[in-house]
Motif scaffolding. Structure first.
Motif, PDB file in Angstrom:
ATOM      1  N   GLU A 380       1.093  -1.353  -0.070  1.00  0.00           N
ATOM      2  CA  GLU A 380      -0.099   0.254  -0.005  1.00  0.00           C
ATOM      3  C   GLU A 380       1.063   1.288   0.043  1.00  0.00           C
ATOM      4  O   GLU A 380       0.617   2.365  -0.512  1.00  0.00           O
ATOM      5  CB  GLU A 380      -0.795   0.081   1.597  1.00  0.00           C
ATOM      6  CG  GLU A 380      -1.473  -1.058   1.104  1.00  0.00           C
ATOM      7  CD  GLU A 380      -3.484  -0.554   1.835  1.00  0.00           C
ATOM      8  OE1 GLU A 380      -3.449  -0.032   3.032  1.00  0.00           O
ATOM      9  OE2 GLU A 380      -4.034  -1.688   1.062  1.00  0.00           O
ATOM     10  N   ALA A 383       1.808   3.173  -3.023  1.00  0.00           N
ATOM     11  CA  ALA A 383       1.570   4.299  -4.067  1.00  0.00           C
ATOM     12  C   ALA A 383       1.364   5.319  -2.933  1.00  0.00           C
ATOM     13  O   ALA A 383       0.441   5.740  -3.070  1.00  0.00           O
ATOM     14  CB  ALA A 383      -0.009   3.406  -3.831  1.00  0.00           C
TER      15      ALA A 383
ATOM     16  N   VAL B 190      -5.949   2.574  11.310  1.00  0.00           N
ATOM     17  CA  VAL B 190      -5.699   2.325  10.248  1.00  0.00           C
ATOM     18  C   VAL B 190      -6.436   1.231   9.181  1.00  0.00           C
ATOM     19  O   VAL B 190      -6.752  -0.074   9.575  1.00  0.00           O
ATOM     20  CB  VAL B 190      -4.352   2.035   9.357  1.00  0.00           C
ATOM     21  CG1 VAL B 190      -3.987   1.390   8.423  1.00  0.00           C
ATOM     22  CG2 VAL B 190      -3.547   2.694  10.339  1.00  0.00           C
ATOM     23  N   ASN B 192      -7.229  -0.185   5.886  1.00  0.00           N
ATOM     24  CA  ASN B 192      -6.714  -0.900   4.830  1.00  0.00           C
ATOM     25  C   ASN B 192      -7.608   0.304   3.065  1.00  0.00           C
ATOM     26  O   ASN B 192      -8.919  -0.265   3.117  1.00  0.00           O
ATOM     27  CB  ASN B 192      -5.458  -1.715   4.032  1.00  0.00           C
ATOM     28  CG  ASN B 192      -6.657  -3.106   3.830  1.00  0.00           C
ATOM     29  OD1 ASN B 192      -7.599  -3.146   3.480  1.00  0.00           O
ATOM     30  ND2 ASN B 192      -5.230  -3.847   4.086  1.00  0.00           N
ATOM     31  N   ARG B 193      -6.712  -0.656   1.404  1.00  0.00           N
ATOM     32  CA  ARG B 193      -7.447  -0.491   0.287  1.00  0.00           C
ATOM     33  C   ARG B 193      -8.237  -1.501   0.357  1.00  0.00           C
ATOM     34  O   ARG B 193      -9.230  -0.938   0.031  1.00  0.00           O
ATOM     35  CB  ARG B 193      -6.441  -0.843  -0.297  1.00  0.00           C
ATOM     36  CG  ARG B 193      -6.648   0.741  -1.963  1.00  0.00           C
ATOM     37  CD  ARG B 193      -4.843   0.372  -2.461  1.00  0.00           C
ATOM     38  NE  ARG B 193      -5.031   1.271  -1.982  1.00  0.00           N
ATOM     39  CZ  ARG B 193      -3.197   1.156  -1.735  1.00  0.00           C
ATOM     40  NH1 ARG B 193      -2.734   0.441  -2.911  1.00  0.00           N
ATOM     41  NH2 ARG B 193      -2.826   2.098  -1.357  1.00  0.00           N
ATOM     42  N   ASP B 194      -8.286  -2.523   0.706  1.00  0.00           N
ATOM     43  CA  ASP B 194      -9.680  -3.426   0.464  1.00  0.00           C
ATOM     44  C   ASP B 194     -10.683  -3.296   1.459  1.00  0.00           C
ATOM     45  O   ASP B 194     -11.379  -3.740   2.505  1.00  0.00           O
ATOM     46  CB  ASP B 194      -8.893  -5.293   0.811  1.00  0.00           C
ATOM     47  CG  ASP B 194      -7.729  -5.096   0.326  1.00  0.00           C
ATOM     48  OD1 ASP B 194      -7.604  -4.560  -0.987  1.00  0.00           O
ATOM     49  OD2 ASP B 194      -6.805  -5.919   0.744  1.00  0.00           O
ATOM     50  N   VAL B 198      -6.845  -2.762   9.590  1.00  0.00           N
ATOM     51  CA  VAL B 198      -5.665  -3.972  10.342  1.00  0.00           C
ATOM     52  C   VAL B 198      -4.908  -2.833  11.751  1.00  0.00           C
ATOM     53  O   VAL B 198      -4.457  -4.108  12.064  1.00  0.00           O
ATOM     54  CB  VAL B 198      -4.623  -3.027   8.695  1.00  0.00           C
ATOM     55  CG1 VAL B 198      -4.917  -3.792   7.825  1.00  0.00           C
ATOM     56  CG2 VAL B 198      -4.055  -1.525   8.816  1.00  0.00           C
ATOM     57  N   LYS B 199      -4.975  -2.459  11.451  1.00  0.00           N
ATOM     58  CA  LYS B 199      -4.882  -2.133  13.177  1.00  0.00           C
ATOM     59  C   LYS B 199      -5.897  -0.536  13.930  1.00  0.00           C
ATOM     60  O   LYS B 199      -6.131   0.687  12.627  1.00  0.00           O
ATOM     61  CB  LYS B 199      -3.047  -1.037  12.856  1.00  0.00           C
ATOM     62  CG  LYS B 199      -2.995  -0.511  14.140  1.00  0.00           C
ATOM     63  CD  LYS B 199      -1.366   0.153  13.507  1.00  0.00           C
ATOM     64  CE  LYS B 199      -1.154   1.227  15.040  1.00  0.00           C
ATOM     65  NZ  LYS B 199       0.180   1.802  14.556  1.00  0.00           N
ATOM     66  N   HIS B 363      -2.015   7.215 -10.314  1.00  0.00           N
ATOM     67  CA  HIS B 363      -1.403   6.153  -9.672  1.00  0.00           C
ATOM     68  C   HIS B 363      -1.224   6.412  -8.324  1.00  0.00           C
ATOM     69  O   HIS B 363      -1.061   5.390  -7.815  1.00  0.00           O
ATOM     70  CB  HIS B 363      -0.106   5.591 -10.030  1.00  0.00           C
ATOM     71  CG  HIS B 363       0.240   4.901 -11.781  1.00  0.00           C
ATOM     72  ND1 HIS B 363      -1.059   3.881 -12.349  1.00  0.00           N
ATOM     73  CD2 HIS B 363      -0.166   5.963 -12.879  1.00  0.00           C
ATOM     74  CE1 HIS B 363      -1.280   3.679 -13.566  1.00  0.00           C
ATOM     75  NE2 HIS B 363      -0.359   4.778 -13.669  1.00  0.00           N
ATOM     76  N   VAL B 364      -1.197   7.197  -7.039  1.00  0.00           N
ATOM     77  CA  VAL B 364      -1.210   7.753  -6.044  1.00  0.00           C
ATOM     78  C   VAL B 364      -2.303   8.160  -5.588  1.00  0.00           C
ATOM     79  O   VAL B 364      -3.073   9.168  -6.518  1.00  0.00           O
ATOM     80  CB  VAL B 364      -0.401   8.687  -6.240  1.00  0.00           C
ATOM     81  CG1 VAL B 364      -0.252   8.807  -4.980  1.00  0.00           C
ATOM     82  CG2 VAL B 364       1.116   8.738  -6.732  1.00  0.00           C
ATOM     83  N   PHE B 365      -2.084   6.719  -4.760  1.00  0.00           N
ATOM     84  CA  PHE B 365      -3.454   7.224  -3.847  1.00  0.00           C
ATOM     85  C   PHE B 365      -4.027   8.043  -2.991  1.00  0.00           C
ATOM     86  O   PHE B 365      -2.713   7.646  -1.373  1.00  0.00           O
ATOM     87  CB  PHE B 365      -4.244   5.555  -3.923  1.00  0.00           C
ATOM     88  CG  PHE B 365      -4.484   4.829  -4.965  1.00  0.00           C
ATOM     89  CD1 PHE B 365      -5.648   5.318  -5.825  1.00  0.00           C
ATOM     90  CD2 PHE B 365      -3.765   4.176  -5.326  1.00  0.00           C
ATOM     91  CE1 PHE B 365      -5.225   4.090  -7.405  1.00  0.00           C
ATOM     92  CE2 PHE B 365      -4.087   3.394  -6.026  1.00  0.00           C
ATOM     93  CZ  PHE B 365      -4.768   3.463  -7.770  1.00  0.00           C
ATOM     94  N   PRO B 366      -5.162   8.734  -2.383  1.00  0.00           N
ATOM     95  CA  PRO B 366      -4.878   9.839  -1.090  1.00  0.00           C
ATOM     96  C   PRO B 366      -5.359   8.547  -0.214  1.00  0.00           C
ATOM     97  O   PRO B 366      -5.815   7.887  -0.005  1.00  0.00           O
ATOM     98  CB  PRO B 366      -5.414  10.701  -1.928  1.00  0.00           C
ATOM     99  CG  PRO B 366      -6.102  10.396  -2.722  1.00  0.00           C
ATOM    100  CD  PRO B 366      -5.652   9.383  -3.583  1.00  0.00           C
ATOM    101  N   ARG B 369      -7.961  11.223   6.074  1.00  0.00           N
ATOM    102  CA  ARG B 369      -6.930  11.469   7.656  1.00  0.00           C
ATOM    103  C   ARG B 369      -8.672  11.884   8.269  1.00  0.00           C
ATOM    104  O   ARG B 369      -9.690  12.657   7.802  1.00  0.00           O
ATOM    105  CB  ARG B 369      -6.116  11.423   8.488  1.00  0.00           C
ATOM    106  CG  ARG B 369      -4.714  11.527   7.885  1.00  0.00           C
ATOM    107  CD  ARG B 369      -3.832  12.575   8.095  1.00  0.00           C
ATOM    108  NE  ARG B 369      -4.006  12.989   6.925  1.00  0.00           N
ATOM    109  CZ  ARG B 369      -2.992  14.478   7.220  1.00  0.00           C
ATOM    110  NH1 ARG B 369      -3.226  14.936   8.071  1.00  0.00           N
ATOM    111  NH2 ARG B 369      -3.065  15.793   6.061  1.00  0.00           N
ATOM    112  N   GLU B 410      -6.687   7.186   9.896  1.00  0.00           N
ATOM    113  CA  GLU B 410      -6.507   6.505   8.559  1.00  0.00           C
ATOM    114  C   GLU B 410      -6.890   5.658   7.775  1.00  0.00           C
ATOM    115  O   GLU B 410      -7.219   4.098   8.262  1.00  0.00           O
ATOM    116  CB  GLU B 410      -5.418   6.888   8.078  1.00  0.00           C
ATOM    117  CG  GLU B 410      -4.154   5.639   8.762  1.00  0.00           C
ATOM    118  CD  GLU B 410      -3.064   6.006   8.341  1.00  0.00           C
ATOM    119  OE1 GLU B 410      -2.118   7.308   8.358  1.00  0.00           O
ATOM    120  OE2 GLU B 410      -2.081   5.786   7.634  1.00  0.00           O
ATOM    121  N   ARG B 412      -7.488   4.588   3.642  1.00  0.00           N
ATOM    122  CA  ARG B 412      -5.967   4.500   2.540  1.00  0.00           C
ATOM    123  C   ARG B 412      -7.341   3.752   1.473  1.00  0.00           C
ATOM    124  O   ARG B 412      -8.380   3.655   1.829  1.00  0.00           O
ATOM    125  CB  ARG B 412      -5.569   3.181   2.526  1.00  0.00           C
ATOM    126  CG  ARG B 412      -4.182   3.978   3.572  1.00  0.00           C
ATOM    127  CD  ARG B 412      -3.253   3.100   3.074  1.00  0.00           C
ATOM    128  NE  ARG B 412      -2.385   2.852   4.894  1.00  0.00           N
ATOM    129  CZ  ARG B 412      -0.901   1.825   5.486  1.00  0.00           C
ATOM    130  NH1 ARG B 412      -1.930   0.781   5.136  1.00  0.00           N
ATOM    131  NH2 ARG B 412      -1.052   1.975   6.575  1.00  0.00           N
TER     132      ARG B 412
END
Lengths: 841, 413
Positions: A380, A383, B190, B192-194, B198-199, B363-366, B369, B410, B412
């Motif tokens: 992750e 990116a 946190v 995650n993208r999916d 995760v935390k 390609h860059v993902f913000p 927060r 956060e 993602r």
């Protein structure tokens, strides 16, 4: 004082343009000096404030000294404080005028208000004017006996200040022994703590000249003193606790029950709100248990939670300092932290230096059970908006892949990176795939399929391009259009600016040629032609070399260019374990933050007087003597477990010699090591007569050899060295002093050797494989210094070598001393041949 | 062993210089430092080496606290000390800024004088310092006008310096005895993208404000102390009762202080969800972010905000929401303040981002927060059982509060 360059920045405040304001102030002060009118204190206060504010912004107001002193006759304590501040600042540059202040300060030292007594005494000692010390002794003496603890506390530090101005006055007045008495008997813990810090400094500084001071310093870490302090530790304030804890790390308990007693006593310190106390306690725990492997491991488990809490609380600055220490521990014992990997996940708005530390820790703690999650997380970051971190994360994924045996999932991820169409991601991933293939050739099929799809036009970075070329050459068999890609690259030879890439291109074309000759022949011809015409020397030479070897014999050329390759099993680690151990010894110090042992960065002149450990740092070579003897033994044991090695090291140290860094820091032998060390230095600095000429021919051999195994026909060694030679540092020191210099030579190093010598440790391992052992090393690029020793096989005849290498001039100077002088020439040849092989794989 | 402390303003001007040892540190080091800090920006570490000194820096509210040393020392000690200096100054001066420090530099000097001598920290307990040097507050100004005594220094030395409870001033007297206990928690999470959590953990503090006469002995107990993963205590907390019965037994300092901080790991869910969706093609990126309540904590969630940095490759952005306000700040930070979640609809943010001309896809993902605040609830589930006083004074008032807010929360995309 620096000119107030910044003063223009704040136009809101009227800034004095210079002298006129100061002289104006002078006049006003003079008017007030004698006045006894009511309210005069208030106007004085305003004036003083102005003077101090000028001083603060950096304007020189020292010319007001006389007037300030005249105005200082006041009972107003704020006025007094401002005056003390002013006097303290300028007394050193105006020693004559400082005499004026002595009078009123001495009077204040007898004031009935203890606060004023204390303040006056503090200011008096802060004048730091050498010719006024005689006035200090009296007030200090009565200050130490004062009924108020505040005054005593100030007086104790005053003694230390006096010591720094005039050591002899301080010692003659017998202040150290008064301090010692106070330390052991005073009811106020702050007084005790101040005594402790003052005595540490004074006795460490005195230790070099006085036997008695050395003994006194040792009593500080004797059992009664340590226990006395430990039993009162809760009464100390947090900073004093840090001081006591630091002292306890130097204490060597006699048996394990003592260790457990101390740890039980200190366990609640781990829950202290002050991070500095927690870290100091952790240091005590780690050092106490070094020799008890299983307890040491339990300590890690115990300190984990407090450390992780410290990281997540407090300001970013605090968490960084803690994180640096956590990083050190994680690197030493990754498996203990492997279940806590989530703590090392990067947060979006952390500064990049924190993220970098965390990435390294994530890489280290990865194991079979958590690799999947960690790699998912790292992917992750790829990116991420922060490009350097994105790159680091990809590298981290690669490092994990190289650590693990099960790389299945990781390879897929890396290949996904290649498909992300982001130039820097592709670039990093290419480099990694290359490394991966070198270690796991079995993955070539999957990787090559993806790599083949990458258009070389999308790869711009030299490193990535070189990696791609390497794969094109190595796997040209499996990549359909490898020859054509190479051909198009050769056509654009002139547009390729990086010499590294051109070198790789040459080699790749060669490799491809041997695998698919008909398709590559044209490209090869063009590449060789372009290469030979290349302005870059290396490229030119390699092209010429290929050309000639092809001319000479094609099958030989194939064997040179395309030999069967073995998979790389371990990639070289960047930081040696010796250095890591060294840093660990210096836990809770700057070394950890800089990731360098202190001898690499602290300035020598500032070490001695302040801290015991610093003094050891001074002995950098002496201190390492022990380390390296042990490292020699460690390599034999070939033990990769850092936790274990340290404890073993500890044992070996304890048994072999007593001058190790912390088993016995006060051991008098460490002082003697230091002394003898200086003798060595002086012995060496005498230029010895032995000429440098015999080496000239050797050096030329080396040059002509172009770095290709240029080993000067190693004389069939009649001289056999003992592979397991052992010599303890003190014997080495002793012998070095005794023996005359048998041989002194200077010669050139091979370029590879120079390149490989980035840190002393690299050479140590190499020399060890030639049965030449290092006993001490030090220095930083470009200057390195080593002490080596070797023993004749089947005979206890020793050779001692001092070797100074300058990598910028590629010169090595050696001095050889030997028990048996007649064989020193033979040994020297052996030594040089070993050295010349350094860096040549 | 610090040698010198400098206070720098946010423009790098030296506001204050305090030499601590005989080795004088030249002011020019500040210029070097400031140049470095400008050139390194975000990656400027708090502990660095200058050509001549090792420097510790702590930045609080725009003021840089810079300490220099030439010897090896525990870095955390330097940094902790600077943090304490900053805290004490901010408490004394009612906040930190350039003007307030310049106006009160005499007090700052006085404080530093008592906090550190010859480079070694002495006392940083605000209670004790307050007894030695009176804060320049309005009360003391009024007093000085009334009494004509304009000194801000008390004539008596603090009684506590000699006492065995160094954090507590000698017996204060109150007509009304009050003690307030606040649980303040921050949730770090946190996602995650999916969309997987995760935390998720809580960092919490027990803050106490005590105004009790005499030497009160307090015992605070929790209904469920076992959920705490790690705890840190104010020096006043006795260790043994905690170890054996998880009781916080202590003699409090007077006034506000942090009694304890703790961590609770591995929480299973968050009170709200944030679901960002970014789909891009043909040089455009469609954004759709949904926010809603996931696990109702039983109290109102308010001050919900969402912030994210637009990637640098975005030329323009057109974002609107069906609730709250959306702002795009000059540094390409998009900020959506939602406030409370309405009953009738789920707040959503939609819009498109236009990418740079040659880019097809993003390609860059913000990273989003999230901020929120919930009054009256400690999300870790920690509950205070009771607070006892050994000798109960008359007119005692005990108060308890709880608050949870988002820490590093956060999501993602």
């Amino acid at each position: 004082m620096a000119p107030p360059a910044q003063s223009q920045r704040s136009p809101s405040r009227p800034q004095p343009s210079g002298k006129s304001e100061v002289s104006d102030l002078k006049l006003q002060l003079r008017q007030l000096a004698g006045s006894r009118a009511p309210g005069v204190d208030d106007s004085k206060r305003e004036l003083f404030k102005k003077v101090i504010s000028y001083m603060t912004i950096g304007i020189d107001v020292s010319s007001l000294f006389g007037e300030m002193v005249m105005c200082s006759a006041t009972s107003d304590i704020v006025l007094k404080k401002m005056c003390y501040l002013y006097v303290g600042n300028y007394a050193k540059v105006n020693p004559d005028l400082a005499l004026l202040t002595i009078n009123f300060l001495q009077r204040d030292c007898h004031d009935e208000d203890p606060m004023i007594r204390g303040l006056a005494l503090r200011s008096l000692c802060s004048l730091r004017v050498a010719n006024l010390v005689e006035y200090l002794v009296g007030p200090l003496g009565s200050g130490l006996k004062d009924s108020n603890s505040y005054v005593r506390m100030v007086a104790v530090i005053g003694v230390l200040k006096l010591y720094h101005i005039s050591a002899s006055t301080c010692v003659d007045a017998d202040f150290p022994s008064i301090l010692k008495h106070l330390m052991l008997n005073d009811s106020d813990t702050q007084v005790v703590a101040n005594c402790l810090s003052a005595l540490q400094e004074i006795w460490s500084a005195e230790a070099s000249t006085s036997e008695e001071a050395t003994r006194e310093r040792e009593t500080l870490i004797s059992k009664p003193v340590i226990y006395y302090l430990l039993n009162r530790i809760k009464e100390f304030n947090e900073w004093a606790q840090c001081l006591v804890l630091e002292l306890v790390t130097k204490y060597v308990p006699s048996d394990s029950s003592e260790i457990f007693d101390i740890m039980n006593l200190l366990e609640d310190r781990l829950q202290h709100a002050n991070g500095a106390v927690v870290l100091a306690t952790i240091k005590v725990f780690l050092h106490l248990t070094l020799s008890m492997t299983d307890v040491h491991q339990q300590v890690y488990e115990r300190i984990k939670a407090p450390l992780l809490t410290l990281v997540s609380s407090g300001s970013p600055e605090q968490s960084y300092a803690v994180l640096s220490h956590l990083h050190l521990l994680v690197m030493r014992a990754p498996y203990i932290f492997s279940s806590d990997y989530k703590h090392f996940y990067c947060q979006y708005n952390e500064p990049s230096y924190v993220k970098r530390l965390k990435l390294e820790m994530l890489t280290a703690v990865a194991n079979d059970s958590n690799t999947y999650e960690i790699v998912t997380e790292l992917c992750e970051y790829a990116a991420n908006v922060d490009i350097p971190i994105a790159r680091e994360s990809i590298r981290a994924v690669g490092k994990i892949a190289l650590q693990q045996y099960d790389v299945n999932a990781i390879v897929d991820r890396l290949l996904q990176f290649l498909e992300m169409e982001k130039d820097y991601v592709t670039a990093e991933a290419l480099v990694l795939v290359k490394d991966l293939l070198r270690k796991y050739p079995q993955w070539s099929h999957d990787c090559i399929a993806v790599v083949g799809n990458i258009s070389s036009k999308n790869v711009q970075e030299p490193k990535a391009k070189a990696a791609l070329l390497w794969m094109l050459g190595e796997y040209s068999q499996d990549m359909q259009d490898a020859p054509y890609i190479l051909e198009s690259l050769v056509e654009n030879w002139d547009e390729e600016h990086s010499a590294e890439v051109r070198l790789h291109l040459l080699t790749a074309v060669m490799k491809c040629f041997f695998k698919r000759p008909p398709e590559t022949q044209n490209a090869l011809g063009a590449a060789l032609a372009a290469g030979i015409a290349d302005f870059h020397q290396d490229v030119h030479d390699r092209a010429l070399f290929y050309y000639r070897i092809l001319q000479y014999n094609v099958s030989v050329a194939e064997r040179v260019v395309n030999p069967p390759k073995q998979a790389v099993s371990v990639f070289a680690d960047t930081q040696s374990s010796e250095i890591k151990d060294r840093i660990f010894d210096e836990f809770n110090s700057l070394s950890v933050v800089y990731q360098k042992p202190s001898y690499m960065f602290t300035d020598k002149e500032h070490r001695g007087p302040f801290e015991f450990s610093d003094e050891l740092g001074n002995l950098s070579i002496g201190g390492e003597l022990a380390d390296d003897v042990v490292s020699a033994q460690r390599v034999e044991e070939n033990d990769k477990d850092l936790l274990l090695t340290t404890s073993e090291k500890e044992e070996t140290r304890g048994s072999s010699s007593n001058d190790s860094a912390y088993t016995a820091p006060y051991d008098s032998s460490s002082a003697s090591v230091f002394a003898s060390q200086t003798q060595i230095e002086s012995a060496i600095s005498n230029p010895t007569a032995a000429g440098h000429s015999p080496q000239a021919s050797l050096a030329i051999d080396d040059l002509l050899g172009l770095g290709i195994p240029s080993v000067p026909a190693a004389p069939s060694p009649q001289l056999k060295l003992n592979t397991k030679a052992a010599l303890d540092p003190s014997t080495f020191q002793h012998k070095w002093r005794q023996l005359p210099v048998a041989l002194s030579q200077e010669f050139l190093l091979s370029p590879q050797g120079v390149a490989a010598l980035t840190a002393p440790q690299a050479l140590l391992r190499h020399m060890q494989s030639h049965s030449i052992h290092c006993i001490a090393s030090g220095g930083q690029s470009p200057n390195f210094k080593f002490f080596f020793f070797a023993q004749k096989a089947e005979e206890s005849s020793n050779y001692l070598v001092e070797c100074i290498i300058n990598t910028s001039t590629a010169k090595a100077q050696i001095k050889v001393k030997a028990d048996d002088q007649s064989t020193s020439q033979a040994f020297s040849t052996l030594f040089q041949s070993a050295l010349s092989k350094f860096g040549i794989p | 062993m610090l040698q010198c402390i400098f206070l720098l303003s946010d423009s790098g001007e030296v506001m204050l210089e305090k030499q601590l040892t005989g080795h004088r540190v030249d002011r020019s080091i500040c210029d070097w430092f400031w140049d470095q800090s400008i050139s390194q920006g975000d990656s400027f570490k708090p502990v660095i080496a200058s050509p001549t000194h090792y420097l510790f820096q702590v930045v609080q509210e725009g003021i840089t606290f810079l300490a220099c040393t030439q010897v090896e020392m525990p870095p955390l000690m330097g940094i902790e000390f600077l943090c304490r200096v900053a805290d004490v100054l901010s408490e004394y001066l009612g906040g930190l800024n350039e003007d307030v420090i310049k106006d009160n530099f005499v007090i700052v000097y006085e404080l530093l004088d008592e906090m550190i001598d010859n480079g070694f920290p002495l006392t940083t307990e605000p209670n004790i310092l307050r007894e030695m040097i009176a804060p320049p507050n309005i009360v003391s100004k009024v007093l000085s006008v009334v009494t004509g005594n304009s000194s801000n220094v008390s004539d008596t030395l603090p009684g506590a310096t000699g006492s065995c409870v160094p954090w507590r001033a000698a017996d204060p007297k109150y007509a009304n005895n009050e003690v307030y206990v606040d649980l303040v928690e921050e949730m770090d999470a946190v996602i995650n993208r999916d969309g997987v959590l995760v935390k998720c953990e809580i960092y919490g503090e027990v803050q106490v404000n005590s105004h009790l006469s005499g030497l009160p002995d307090l015992t605070l107990s929790f209904a469920n102390p076992s959920i705490l993963d790690d705890v840190r205590f104010h020096p006043c907390v006795r260790f043994r009762p905690w170890e054996s019965h998880q009781l916080l037994s202590f003699v409090p300092p007077d006034g506000e202080f942090k009694l304890m901080s703790y961590r609770v790991k591995k929480l299973k869910s968050t009170p709200i969800y944030v679901k960002p969706q970014l789909t891009s093609d043909a040089g455009k990126c469609r954004v759709n972010v949904l926010v809603g309540i996931k696990n109702d904590p039983g109290k109102t969630i308010d001050s919900i905000t969402l912030q994210f940095q637009l990637p640098p490759c975005i030329l323009s952005a057109d974002l609107t929401s069906n609730h709250g306000t959306v702002n795009i700040l000059s540094n390409k930070i998009c900020s959506w303040s939602i406030g409370r979640i309405p009953k009738d609809k789920a707040p959503s943010l939609t819009g498109t981002l236009v990418l740079e001309t040659e880019l097809e896809r993003l390609h860059v993902f913000p990273t989003f927060r999230v901020g929120f605040r919930i009054m009256g609830v400690a999300l870790s589930g920690l509950q205070i059982d009771k607070l006892d006083l050994k000798t109960v004074p008359n007119r005692l008032y005990k108060g308890f509060r709880a608050l949870t807010r988002a820490g590093e929360f956060e999501v993602r995309s």
